[in-house]
Design a protein around this motif. Structure first.
Motif, PDB file in Angstrom:
ATOM      1  N   LEU A  61       0.817  -1.221   0.000  1.00 37.38           N
ATOM      2  CA  LEU A  61       0.000   0.000   0.000  1.00 37.38           C
ATOM      3  C   LEU A  61       0.848   1.268   0.000  1.00 37.38           C
ATOM      4  CD1 LEU A  61      -2.888  -1.114   2.404  1.00 37.38           C
ATOM      5  CD2 LEU A  61      -2.920  -0.983  -0.089  1.00 37.38           C
ATOM      6  N   GLY A  62       2.165   1.122   0.122  1.00 40.89           N
ATOM      7  CA  GLY A  62       3.058   2.274   0.029  1.00 40.89           C
ATOM      8  C   GLY A  62       3.489   2.587  -1.401  1.00 40.89           C
ATOM      9  N   VAL A  63       3.153   1.685  -2.332  1.00 40.18           N
ATOM     10  CA  VAL A  63       3.618   1.889  -3.722  1.00 40.18           C
ATOM     11  C   VAL A  63       2.450   1.897  -4.711  1.00 40.18           C
ATOM     12  CG1 VAL A  63       5.987   1.072  -3.398  1.00 40.18           C
ATOM     13  CG2 VAL A  63       4.173  -0.597  -3.872  1.00 40.18           C
ATOM     14  N   LEU A  64       1.302   2.418  -4.280  1.00 39.47           N
ATOM     15  CA  LEU A  64       0.131   2.444  -5.150  1.00 39.47           C
ATOM     16  C   LEU A  64       0.320   3.378  -6.345  1.00 39.47           C
ATOM     17  CD1 LEU A  64      -2.772   2.365  -2.539  1.00 39.47           C
ATOM     18  CD2 LEU A  64      -2.066   0.534  -4.082  1.00 39.47           C
ATOM     19  N   ARG A  65       1.182   4.378  -6.226  1.00 36.90           N
ATOM     20  CA  ARG A  65       1.421   5.253  -7.384  1.00 36.90           C
ATOM     21  C   ARG A  65       2.114   4.468  -8.507  1.00 36.90           C
ATOM     22  NH1 ARG A  65       6.511   9.221  -5.930  1.00 36.90           N
ATOM     23  NH2 ARG A  65       8.044   7.592  -5.488  1.00 36.90           N
ATOM     24  N   ARG A  66       2.901   3.443  -8.129  1.00 40.40           N
ATOM     25  CA  ARG A  66       3.563   2.581  -9.110  1.00 40.40           C
ATOM     26  C   ARG A  66       2.634   1.504  -9.645  1.00 40.40           C
ATOM     27  NH1 ARG A  66       8.776   3.516  -9.585  1.00 40.40           N
ATOM     28  NH2 ARG A  66       9.406   4.754  -7.793  1.00 40.40           N
ATOM     29  N   HIS A  67       1.724   1.060  -8.777  1.00 40.48           N
ATOM     30  CA  HIS A  67       0.825  -0.052  -9.123  1.00 40.48           C
ATOM     31  C   HIS A  67      -0.619   0.370  -8.846  1.00 40.48           C
ATOM     32  CE1 HIS A  67       4.430  -2.507  -9.401  1.00 40.48           C
ATOM     33  NE2 HIS A  67       4.780  -2.076  -8.212  1.00 40.48           N
ATOM     34  N   PRO A  68      -1.154   1.318  -9.654  1.00 39.10           N
ATOM     35  CA  PRO A  68      -2.482   1.860  -9.357  1.00 39.10           C
ATOM     36  C   PRO A  68      -3.599   0.825  -9.415  1.00 39.10           C
ATOM     37  CG  PRO A  68      -1.712   2.618 -11.516  1.00 39.10           C
ATOM     38  CD  PRO A  68      -0.550   1.945 -10.848  1.00 39.10           C
ATOM     39  N   GLU A  69      -3.351  -0.278 -10.138  1.00 37.64           N
ATOM     40  CA  GLU A  69      -4.363  -1.339 -10.166  1.00 37.64           C
ATOM     41  C   GLU A  69      -4.612  -1.894  -8.776  1.00 37.64           C
ATOM     42  OE1 GLU A  69      -0.471  -3.529 -10.347  1.00 37.64           O
ATOM     43  OE2 GLU A  69      -1.256  -1.644 -11.152  1.00 37.64           O
ATOM     44  N   GLY A  70      -3.617  -1.752  -7.886  1.00 37.15           N
ATOM     45  CA  GLY A  70      -3.754  -2.244  -6.508  1.00 37.15           C
ATOM     46  C   GLY A  70      -4.917  -1.603  -5.773  1.00 37.15           C
ATOM     47  N   LYS A  71      -5.249  -0.359  -6.143  1.00 36.60           N
ATOM     48  CA  LYS A  71      -6.372   0.318  -5.486  1.00 36.60           C
ATOM     49  C   LYS A  71      -7.675  -0.448  -5.711  1.00 36.60           C
ATOM     50  CE  LYS A  71      -5.702   4.568  -7.271  1.00 36.60           C
ATOM     51  NZ  LYS A  71      -5.864   6.052  -7.413  1.00 36.60           N
ATOM     52  N   TRP A  72      -7.799  -1.094  -6.872  1.00 39.81           N
ATOM     53  CA  TRP A  72      -9.059  -1.760  -7.235  1.00 39.81           C
ATOM     54  C   TRP A  72      -8.983  -3.277  -7.060  1.00 39.81           C
ATOM     55  CZ3 TRP A  72     -10.824   2.652  -6.758  1.00 39.81           C
ATOM     56  CH2 TRP A  72     -10.207   3.758  -7.322  1.00 39.81           C
ATOM     57  N   GLN A  73      -7.766  -3.812  -6.991  1.00 45.11           N
ATOM     58  CA  GLN A  73      -7.630  -5.266  -6.843  1.00 45.11           C
ATOM     59  C   GLN A  73      -7.490  -5.703  -5.385  1.00 45.11           C
ATOM     60  OE1 GLN A  73      -4.396  -6.542  -9.388  1.00 45.11           O
ATOM     61  NE2 GLN A  73      -5.534  -6.158 -11.263  1.00 45.11           N
ATOM     62  N   LYS A  74      -6.955  -4.827  -4.540  1.00 42.18           N
ATOM     63  CA  LYS A  74      -6.749  -5.191  -3.134  1.00 42.18           C
ATOM     64  C   LYS A  74      -8.012  -4.901  -2.319  1.00 42.18           C
ATOM     65  CE  LYS A  74      -1.862  -3.856  -3.529  1.00 42.18           C
ATOM     66  NZ  LYS A  74      -1.016  -5.024  -3.398  1.00 42.18           N
ATOM     67  N   LYS A  75      -8.155  -5.624  -1.211  1.00 41.91           N
ATOM     68  CA  LYS A  75      -9.319  -5.447  -0.334  1.00 41.91           C
ATOM     69  C   LYS A  75      -8.835  -5.148   1.087  1.00 41.91           C
ATOM     70  CE  LYS A  75     -12.511  -6.519  -3.397  1.00 41.91           C
ATOM     71  NZ  LYS A  75     -11.845  -5.875  -4.507  1.00 41.91           N
ATOM     72  N   ALA A  76      -9.755  -4.679   1.920  1.00 48.62           N
ATOM     73  CA  ALA A  76      -9.418  -4.295   3.299  1.00 48.62           C
ATOM     74  C   ALA A  76      -8.807  -5.470   4.069  1.00 48.62           C
ATOM     75  CB  ALA A  76     -10.666  -3.786   4.015  1.00 48.62           C
ATOM     76  N   GLU A  77      -9.184  -6.686   3.708  1.00 47.67           N
ATOM     77  CA  GLU A  77      -8.731  -7.875   4.454  1.00 47.67           C
ATOM     78  C   GLU A  77      -7.273  -8.242   4.150  1.00 47.67           C
ATOM     79  OE1 GLU A  77     -12.481  -7.096   3.674  1.00 47.67           O
ATOM     80  OE2 GLU A  77     -11.587  -8.325   2.087  1.00 47.67           O
ATOM     81  N   ILE A  78      -6.635  -7.517   3.237  1.00 43.32           N
ATOM     82  CA  ILE A  78      -5.288  -7.916   2.783  1.00 43.32           C
ATOM     83  C   ILE A  78      -4.230  -7.834   3.885  1.00 43.32           C
ATOM     84  CG2 ILE A  78      -4.667  -5.597   1.927  1.00 43.32           C
ATOM     85  CD1 ILE A  78      -3.121  -6.913  -0.319  1.00 43.32           C
TER      86      ILE A  78
END
Length: 454
Positions: free
Chosen positions: A341-358
């Motif tokens: 979650l510290g590199v979402l600018r590099r991997h913006p898909e993470g915003k939509w693929q990751k969930k709170a339970e991660i």
């Protein structure tokens, strides 16, 4: 108007990422390989801008579209959603792209996908958006601050809710805004080919051979390039003069601080960024073991080390949790699997693929790895733990738990003593190296600490 290959690739890649959870860099590499001779660097930059921009702003673009359309877009095909989101991104965020081209080629994309019936619909929605005729009221900043932040900065509500418990509204605006900016192209000089004090030599070569301008950073090993470099076999990158690595990630190597004669293990070595830096800082006078269980990452790490000319490494293709070295170690670098979650600018898909339970299961796995690492260290040995995350469960809570449960067996070492002066400001009172999104040095989000076995 015909559909350009660049737009077709960008839209297809968007579908692959959002519908099939593919990694953008991986899907683009596959698509580029199919069309190698037809794509110039300008085309690749254009594709990347559409794809990554549409991913960064996806929820806000979708909100605009859903407000414009009388249809429920969830019932549309993935290709229609891609044409609408990517088309809207170009209209709103790409000033040099004529609205007409964004609209017409999005329609042509749908036609090419055999969905002729939807062409009028896509055309109508995008033309309406291009006129910017309507204003849709956002959630009130004061009454509903979290909903406002999630929409305005295109972040999932669960993530905004999570961070809002820790950070002030103004800080959140900074962090979320920074997550939507493309990261700088930061590289690390291969110190065994160009000593860091001679960085100007590499800068001259980059300019002369590849027309690449570069800026020095307070970190002597780091340069910012003005655009993505050529990574072909004959390029300076291909010949091992540097590698691509964010500044925060480079600082982890300084925390390891390898000394002559030490036996070190990198517990999760792939893709080889930190491993190769530790190798260079140890100037080949250390014994370095690289442990990696994932086949792809293992191969990537080996490729990275070979490209840089770093051959004196002992490779172990195994899960760190089951691995036992023949003798106790001086140091272990545990760059643990994390939420990212510290590199979402590099991997913006993470915003939509990751969930709170991660976060919770990863924190549990990290804790097991920390305990295993402690068992493998000799007395006086050190564990350097790092993650590309600043979530409490993955950083300070581990450190606090170590102090609470193992203070008779270990002590905390302050990272301050090992960081270059300029970066000491990122160390907290609890001796945690903590870099948050939206920091003043434009680095990735990171967390790290050092503990020494008594």
């Amino acid at each position: 108007m015909s559909l350009s290959l660049a737009r077709e690739i960008a839209y297809d890649a968007f579908v692959a990422v959002m519908e099939h959870r593919k990694k953008p860099e991986k899907i683009l590499a596959e698509m580029y390989a199919q069309h190698e001779s037809k794509l110039k660097r300008l085309d690749r930059n254009f594709i990347k801008e559409i794809l990554y921009g549409s991913l960064r702003w996806n929820s806000k673009l979708y909100w605009i579209l859903q407000n414009t359309s009388k249809r429920d877009l969830e019932k549309s095909s993935p290709e229609i959603r891609a044409a609408l989101v990517c088309g809207t991104y170009q209209i709103y965020y790409m000033d040099r792209v004529p609205d007409r081209a964004a609209v017409n080629e999005s329609v042509e994309y749908i036609r090419k996908k055999g969905q002729h019936n939807a062409c009028t619909f896509v055309n109508g929605i995008l033309r309406q958006i291009a006129r910017r005729a309507e204003y849709f009221a956002k959630p009130d900043k004061v009454a509903k601050p979290r909903e406002y932040l999630a929409l305005q900065f295109a972040h999932p509500q669960w993530l905004v809710d999570r961070w809002y418990k820790r950070f002030r509204f103004e800080r959140m605006e900074q962090m979320l805004s920074a997550n939507n900016q493309p990261p700088p192209v930061t590289v690390r000089i291969n110190a065994l080919k160009t000593p860091v004090e001679n960085a100007a030599i590499l800068q001259d070569n980059l300019l002369r051979e590849e027309k690449m301008k570069s800026d020095r950073r307070p970190l002597r090993s780091a340069l910012h390039l003005d655009h993505s470099p050529d990574t072909g076999m004959e390029s300076l990158f291909g010949r091992g003069f540097y590698t691509i690595q964010d500044e925060a990630s480079q600082l982890i190597g300084y925390l390891v601080a390898p000394k002559e004669g030490e036996v070190l293990a990198d517990a999760c070595a792939g893709p080889g960024g930190k491993l190769s830096h530790v190798y260079e800082l140890g100037a080949e006078k250390i014994r370095l073991l690289a442990v990696e269980k994932d086949k792809d990452q293992y191969n990537r790490a080996r490729d990275t080390m070979h490209r840089l000319g770093h051959e004196k490494v002992e490779w172990i293709h195994e899960d760190f949790l089951t691995w036992k070295p023949e003798a106790k170690l001086d140091k272990i670098l545990l760059d643990a699997p994390c939420s990212g979650l510290g590199v979402l600018r590099r991997h913006p898909e993470g915003k939509w693929q990751k969930k709170a339970e991660i976060v919770a299961p990863l924190a549990e796995q990290q804790w097991k790895m920390i305990q295993h690492a402690l068992e493998l260290l000799k007395p006086g040995g050190e564990l350097i733990y790092s993650v590309c995350s600043f979530e409490s469960e993955e950083t300070e809570e581990h450190l606090q738990r170590l102090v609470d449960q193992f203070s008779d067996k270990m002590e905390v070492v302050s990272p301050v003593s090992r960081l270059p002066d300029y970066y000491k400001k990122y160390v907290t009172r609890e001796n945690l190296f903590a870099v948050y999104a939206g920091n003043q040095d434009d680095m990735d989000g990171f967390g790290a600490f050092i503990i020494r076995k008594k």
